[in-house]
Design an enzyme around this catalytic site. Structure first.
Site, short mmCIF file in Angstrom:
data_model
loop_
_atom_site.label_atom_id
_atom_site.label_comp_id
_atom_site.label_asym_id
_atom_site.label_seq_id
_atom_site.Cartn_x
_atom_site.Cartn_y
_atom_site.Cartn_z
N LYS A 90 0.81 -1.23 0.00
CA LYS A 90 0.00 0.00 0.00
C LYS A 90 0.84 1.28 0.00
CE LYS A 90 -4.46 -1.52 1.54
NZ LYS A 90 -4.28 -2.89 2.06
N GLU A 112 -9.30 7.04 3.72
CA GLU A 112 -10.20 6.14 4.41
C GLU A 112 -9.40 4.92 4.80
OE1 GLU A 112 -9.65 6.07 1.25
OE2 GLU A 112 -9.37 3.92 0.92
N SER A 380 1.53 -9.85 -0.88
CA SER A 380 1.21 -8.42 -0.76
C SER A 380 1.60 -7.81 0.58
CB SER A 380 -0.27 -8.19 -1.03
OG SER A 380 -1.07 -9.03 -0.21
C1 LIG Z 1 -5.13 -3.89 1.72
C2 LIG Z 1 -4.43 -5.16 1.43
C3 LIG Z 1 -4.85 -6.03 0.40
C4 LIG Z 1 -6.08 -5.79 -0.42
O1 LIG Z 1 -6.05 -4.64 -1.21
P1 LIG Z 1 -5.82 -4.69 -2.77
O2 LIG Z 1 -6.14 -3.31 -3.21
O3 LIG Z 1 -6.75 -5.70 -3.34
O4 LIG Z 1 -4.40 -5.05 -3.00
C5 LIG Z 1 -4.11 -7.17 0.16
N1 LIG Z 1 -3.02 -7.48 0.90
C6 LIG Z 1 -2.60 -6.68 1.90
C7 LIG Z 1 -1.40 -7.09 2.67
C8 LIG Z 1 -3.29 -5.50 2.20
O5 LIG Z 1 -2.85 -4.72 3.21
#
Ligand SMILES: *Cc1c(COP(=O)(O)O)cnc(C)c1O
Length: 398
Positions: A90, A112, A380
């Site tokens: 993010k 948000e 992610s």
């Molecule tokens: C917020 C988040 C997501 C989901 O958000 P996307 O916009 O779909 O990437 C996925 N993995 C992590 C670690 C997150 O913090």
């Protein structure tokens, strides 16, 4: 291949700009500033410097040998976004947009947040660049994520409790949009995923596309050629769009998006917009696939991972689904929890529960693939934020 979105912000029949009249001019201004910044060498250089030296890019493409051996079949690689500063992808987007806010002469940013991850990324970027920061968060989410609230406050952000509706993410977005309408001259709204009105889905995708570009270059250098398959979890869809975008033109690379299957089928139990009965609708300024009942009321959702727990999905994903370029599937809570353990045990890496959905999907398909095949999973984020919740869920089950 056509560049998407088109001038009106549409990906096929999805996307667009569904906002009150007062937001049309600011969105126009944002789009112009964004295109100007992307052509500006100094902006690109400053962003790259921050991504390299502050966020810690490039993140490694890591060969998960023990995980792959345990499963049998294809070799699994992990794109290590969990190693980014603040622990997830993010920050790539939050930093890009915060820098853009500076470029537009705006000294105040708002955001948000649901579980707090995007709020933390925004508060971090604001502290780094000396911007005033306010984060809207549902009252219920604030109770559940008290540590992230403190983290944001520590970095100088003001966290505003949203008492309306179900007191969760959806209500926080409404409140942030309201703030933006009233303070639009001084304020930039940093949206956290590939959602919202044009130009957000395009802009957030572009700021996250560094993931895919790095992955392609790293893979070519280490292995040569292209991977067989890329798997990413899909909440709003930004980490998936980020890693997919570079590979979209390479049609022999299979792209798989994983939605939250939650407790199973049935309204309120999951957040599967594609696989679980979503329908076209407008939510938070964009036309996309939305979980809703027959009267068009937005359904409640559930996932063990807060980041996947959202009733709509980025409009570009809806188009990728339509064209068949990306396949969408679901992984449920239990499978994600098993994958959380599997990765920790085999590789010493604790994934975010969101990312554990992508690991679980890889675990399903790898055994049926050839030993020479290669799967890349976008990891992610890291799982530190989820340790308490996983321990609690497992205590209750035992
Ligand atoms: C917020 C988040 C997501 C989901 O958000 P996307 O916009 O779909 O990437 C996925 N993995 C992590 C670690 C997150 O913090």
């Amino acid at each position: 291949m056509k560049t998407l979105p088109d001038k009106r912000g549409y990906f096929g029949e999805w996307g667009g700009t569904f906002v009150p009249e007062t937001l049309m001019a600011p969105l126009d201004e944002l789009e112009r500033a964004y295109h100007r910044a992307r052509r500006d060498r100094a902006f690109e250089a400053r962003l790259k410097e921050l991504l390299d030296r502050y966020v810690g890019r490039p993140t490694p493409l890591y060969q998960a040998r023990r995980l792959s051996a345990r499963l049998g079949g294809a070799m699994i690689w992990l794109k290590r976004e969990d190693l980014c500063h603040t622990g997830a992808h993010k920050i790539n987007n939050a930093l890009g947009q915060a820098l853009l806010a500076c470029e537009m002469g705006k000294r105040r940013v708002i955001a948000e947040t649901g579980a707090g991850q995007h709020g933390v990324a925004t508060a971090t970027a604001a502290a780094l660049l000396g911007l005033e920061c306010r984060v809207y968060m549902g009252a219920e989410d604030m109770r559940r994520q008290a540590l992230n609230v403190y983290r944001m406050q520590l970095m100088g952000a003001e966290v505003m409790s949203v008492a309306g509706g179900a007191q969760t993410l959806k209500d926080a977005i409404n409140e942030a949009l309201r703030d933006w309408v009233t303070h639009v001259r001084s304020t930039h709204y940093i949206l956290g995923s590939v959602l919202g009105p044009h130009p957000y889905p395009m802009m957030v995708r572009d700021f996250q596309s560094v993931i895919g570009r790095e992955t392609m270059a790293q893979y070519r250098q280490i292995v040569r050629g292209l991977p067989d398959c890329i798997i990413a979890c899909v909440g709003g869809g930004s980490n998936a769009a980020g890693i997919f975008s570079a590979f979209i033109p390479h049609t022999r690379v299979r792209l798989v998006g994983v939605e939250a299957g939650g407790r199973g089928p049935g309204p309120g139990n999951h957040a599967a917009r594609f696989a679980g009965g979503g329908a076209p609708g407008v939510l938070h300024g964009t036309r996309t696939q939305v979980l809703q009942d027959e009267d068009g009321q937005v359904e409640s959702t559930h996932s063990v991972s807060a980041g996947l727990d959202y009733p709509a999905v980025g409009p570009e994903h809806a188009n990728w689904r339509d064209t068949g370029r990306v396949t969408y599937t679901t992984v449920d809570d239990a499978e994600a929890l098993a994958a959380f353990h599997l990765l920790a045990e085999t590789e010493g890496i604790v994934p975010a529960l969101e990312s554990a959905h992508a690991i679980a999907q890889a675990a399903k398909v790898a055994p049926g693939m050839a030993l020479e095949a290669n799967i890349i999973v976008n990891l992610s984020g890291r799982g530190d934020k989820d340790l308490e919740e996983v321990a609690r869920v497992e205590r209750e089950q035992s």
